[in-house]
Scaffold this motif. Sequence first.
Motif: not given
Length: 215
Positions: A44, A48-50, A53-56, A77-78
């Motif tokens: 994570s 680029s996503t949490d 699936g939202l942007p980090t 991958h988170y």
Amino acid sequence: MNGRRVWVRLTRSFAPLLLASLLIASCSSVPQTDRIRFGAIGDSITASTDRFGLPTHWTWVATAATGDVTDVGGYRHYGDTTADILRHVTPLPEAQVVVVMAGTNDAPVDDRPDPRTLTNITAIFEKTGVPRRILSAVAPRNDDRAAETLQLNADLRQLARRSGWRWVDPWTEVRTADGRWRPHTSVDGIHPTPASGRIAGDVLRAAIVKTATGG
């Protein structure tokens, strides 16, 4: 007849200029191949996503991929362990350099880092097929695994030295001596703030450039 001779003289005099213009145009149409291309592998902190699936907004990759340095992909991958990453990582034929930052999600064994973490990281590098390699320290954490994370980084550093990889710790500015985040440098005790991510990205970008150029 005189007009034709004048035209021939003019044509000859402008020929070098015309040739130079054509050469310039030709050079400008050549694709730029001098960009430094890197791949990034991780969990994570790199993704680029949490988990939703939202942007980090903390990933270091965005800062590293600026100017003449470009991100060509890689598995991130988170929540993934090094075993998860190893199962999913694929070759990165376009990358000149690959960065791996992984291991923080691996469960400890007898209160110490899992020794399989080092084996998995070596295998991850091999699967990418990229010869120029950077192993990064994992980020601090504010839970009961802070000391274990310090030990993990010590083990990772030794692995990098034994393997001939470049070792980089991009978190020194935001880490306390006991392995925790400095005040206001983490959003939740695990992940960096955007500012902390940019600090790490600047450090890793410099390492990527040095590694790609033989520095």
